[in-house]
Scaffold this active site. Structure first.
Site, PDB file in Angstrom:
ATOM      1  N   GLY A 183     -19.995  -7.708  -2.173  1.00 46.50           N
ATOM      2  CA  GLY A 183     -19.723  -7.264  -0.811  1.00 46.50           C
ATOM      3  C   GLY A 183     -18.967  -8.308  -0.025  1.00 46.50           C
ATOM      4  O   GLY A 183     -18.225  -9.122  -0.576  1.00 46.50           O
ATOM      5  N   SER A 184     -19.175  -8.285   1.287  1.00 46.85           N
ATOM      6  CA  SER A 184     -18.414  -9.149   2.186  1.00 46.85           C
ATOM      7  C   SER A 184     -18.917 -10.585   2.165  1.00 46.85           C
ATOM      8  O   SER A 184     -20.066 -10.858   1.800  1.00 46.85           O
ATOM      9  CB  SER A 184     -18.514  -8.617   3.616  1.00 46.85           C
ATOM     10  OG  SER A 184     -19.839  -8.771   4.112  1.00 46.85           O
ATOM     11  N   VAL A 185     -18.046 -11.506   2.606  1.00 44.42           N
ATOM     12  CA  VAL A 185     -18.453 -12.900   2.731  1.00 44.42           C
ATOM     13  C   VAL A 185     -19.591 -13.028   3.730  1.00 44.42           C
ATOM     14  O   VAL A 185     -20.579 -13.741   3.486  1.00 44.42           O
ATOM     15  CB  VAL A 185     -17.258 -13.775   3.173  1.00 44.42           C
ATOM     16  CG1 VAL A 185     -17.711 -15.205   3.449  1.00 44.42           C
ATOM     17  CG2 VAL A 185     -16.163 -13.767   2.115  1.00 44.42           C
TER      18      VAL A 185
ATOM     19  N   GLY B  92     -21.909 -10.747   4.776  1.00 42.10           N
ATOM     20  CA  GLY B  92     -23.179 -10.226   4.278  1.00 42.10           C
ATOM     21  C   GLY B  92     -23.729 -11.039   3.131  1.00 42.10           C
ATOM     22  O   GLY B  92     -24.939 -11.316   3.065  1.00 42.10           O
ATOM     23  N   GLY B  93     -22.846 -11.445   2.206  1.00 35.64           N
ATOM     24  CA  GLY B  93     -23.293 -12.230   1.071  1.00 35.64           C
ATOM     25  C   GLY B  93     -23.805 -13.594   1.481  1.00 35.64           C
ATOM     26  O   GLY B  93     -24.809 -14.077   0.943  1.00 35.64           O
TER      27      GLY B  93
ATOM     28  N   GLU C  45     -20.567 -11.920  -5.343  1.00 35.65           N
ATOM     29  CA  GLU C  45     -19.112 -11.764  -5.389  1.00 35.65           C
ATOM     30  C   GLU C  45     -18.680 -11.358  -3.994  1.00 35.65           C
ATOM     31  O   GLU C  45     -19.084 -10.303  -3.488  1.00 35.65           O
ATOM     32  CB  GLU C  45     -18.713 -10.696  -6.411  1.00 35.65           C
ATOM     33  CG  GLU C  45     -17.212 -10.524  -6.535  1.00 35.65           C
ATOM     34  CD  GLU C  45     -16.815  -9.231  -7.193  1.00 35.65           C
ATOM     35  OE1 GLU C  45     -15.895  -8.569  -6.679  1.00 35.65           O
ATOM     36  OE2 GLU C  45     -17.429  -8.872  -8.213  1.00 35.65           O
TER      37      GLU C  45
ATOM     38  N   CYS D 121     -11.645  -5.651  -4.935  1.00 38.00           N
ATOM     39  CA  CYS D 121     -11.853  -7.087  -4.758  1.00 38.00           C
ATOM     40  C   CYS D 121     -10.747  -7.899  -5.414  1.00 38.00           C
ATOM     41  O   CYS D 121     -10.556  -9.077  -5.103  1.00 38.00           O
ATOM     42  CB  CYS D 121     -13.209  -7.497  -5.317  1.00 38.00           C
ATOM     43  SG  CYS D 121     -13.445  -7.048  -7.051  1.00 38.00           S
TER      44      CYS D 121
END
Length: 463
Positions: free
Chosen positions: A193-195, A197-198, A217, A254
């Site tokens: 997912g997103s930077v 959220g991750g 990722e 991605c």
């Protein structure tokens, strides 16, 4: 979903993890899961189309990929080489003396998997993280993505019908996602997912009283370098290939090429402009993603020398190429190096002597690509790009990620949280395993994979 439901799912996974399984058993489960997906593909495709707006043909291909991943990991676990089994005989002549040592990898325990929005099958409920974790012998608790909740529930029901009790659980909601990664019964987590959220979940994972590995990722710009020789030989083909790649499935890959360095005055811009004429608009997966695309393009457009666009339609995202000269890029590199989800890419013109300085600004990505001329030596350029990419491509485009033993889908931060691991390919299983060494162990205690004579015939180092 309440904390008690997360507790129940993790407790069931913990009980399952304490029950020994064989590699053949787990391989059989994976093959049954693949068969279940194939059998339900028409209903799954229709439900996924309704929730994600992705084309049915694309979704059907993704179901095929997901079933293939499950069957691939069945083969990986049966082959047994992933265990990295080693047997060393005792040797009293060494200093210090070596005892009988036997080592292999074993499953970590229950795993949390956070599903992706852009791949509702292949990186979702029964996607690559789940397949590799089950192959490793780790029960899985999946956090469903809010972008396709009904599809997640239906896929989860397939999994629960095939797998023994506790080997698969599903939780929903942001609160449940945070509780899951902090739950003491979870031993590792995988995320796509997103930077933003991750990173939030990564921080939770490592700030636990007992920190756990978090394999995320996140964001990737996937730079492309087009050499002068390549542009002179085939600018039209390169331009068409670029547009096809960054607009594929609404630009929500991605591995989308988000930053392209092209030689000034060699026809690449004209080729891209021509290809954009046939590039249709597309609908993003969620309203939030559509808003993010619009704002991201607007922010970068104010810094661009020229904005090239394809067809437009109300409520849909317009394919866009932002053309930038080297001076503008060097003045605001952070703006152009940030990932923007959707059908947009940045094309940076470079003149003689300008490329090296711009390459110095690159952050790690999942991929990097070189388009070169026939027989052109790009060794020095390749060496530069291997420092920032997990996969280096030549004369192609990165938006396809093959499933195989040699595949690597990873990179340094911010593309992933752990650059030494991959989320696609056989070694994705390594994330869910930890070593165990036996010293002077009686035969009855040893796993079959480490016993004398290698009774299961797995790849093993014996000395």
């Amino acid at each position: 979903m309440s904390g008690s439901q997360v507790d129940a799912a993790v407790a069931a996974a913990d009980r399952a993890a304490r029950t020994p399984t064989t590699r053949d058993q787990r391989a059989g489960w994976l093959e049954e899961l693949a068969d279940a997906l194939d059998a339900d593909r028409d209903a799954l495709d229709a439900l996924a189309h309704e929730e994600t707006h992705l084309a049915t043909a694309r979704l059907d291909g993704e179901v095929t990929r997901t079933a293939s991943q499950l069957r691939f990991f069945a083969g990986v676990v049966r082959e047994g080489g992933y265990l990295e089994a080693v047997v060393e005989a005792p040797d009293a002549t060494l200093v210090p003396p070596r005892p009988d040592l036997r080592r292999m990898l074993r499953p970590l325990g229950p795993v949390a998997v956070y599903t992706a929005s852009n791949f509702p099958f292949a990186f979702s409920v029964l996607g690559n993280d789940t397949a590799s974790a089950l192959a490793a012998g780790c029960p899985v608790v999946v956090k469903a993505h809010p972008g396709h909740p009904e599809l997640s529930r239906r896929t989860a029901a397939l999994a629960q019908a095939v797998l023994p009790e506790g080997w698969f659980g599903l939780v929903e909601g942001m609160e449940a996602g945070v509780e899951l990664v902090r739950h003491p019964g979870i031993r590792a987590a995988g995320f796509t997912g997103s930077v933003r959220g991750g990173r939030a979940l990564f921080d939770q994972a490592v700030s636990r009283p007992d920190p756990i590995p978090f394999y995320g990722e996140l964001g990737s710009i996937n730079p492309v370098v087009i050499t002068r020789a390549a542009a002179a030989e085939r600018s039209a083909a390169i331009g068409a290939g670029l547009v096809a790649s960054f607009t594929r499935d609404a630009g929500q890959y991605c591995t989308k090429p988000g930053l392209v360095f092209a030689p000034q005055g060699h026809g690449i811009e004209d080729a891209v402009r021509d290809a954009l004429a046939d590039a249709p608009p597309s609908r993003q997966l969620t309203p939030a993603m559509a808003d993010g695309f619009v704002s991201g393009v607007a922010e970068r457009s104010s810094l661009s020398a020229e904005v090239l666009t394809g067809s437009a339609a109300d409520g849909e995202s317009t394919p866009t190429v932002l053309v930038v000269d080297s001076a503008a890029f060097r003045a605001e590199p952070d703006a152009f190096l940030a990932e923007c989800f959707g059908p947009v890419t940045v094309l940076v013109r470079y003149a003689d002597g300008e490329l090296d300085a711009m390459l110095d600004t690159l952050e790690p990505s999942l991929t990097a690509t070189i388009h070169r001329g026939a027989d052109e030596d790009v060794s020095a350029l390749a060496e530069r790009l291997t420092a920032v990419a997990g996969r280096l491509l030549f004369d192609g485009w990165p938006t396809g990620v093959a499933i195989g033993w040699a595949q690597h889908h990873g990179g340094g931060w911010p593309s992933t949280t752990a650059s030494v691991h991959t989320s696609v390919g056989a070694t994705a299983i390594r994330r869910w395993l930890t070593p165990i060494a036996y010293q002077d162990a009686p035969e009855a205690v040893l796993p079959l994979e480490l016993r004398d004579g290698n009774p299961l015939g797995i790849p093993r180092r014996d000395s």
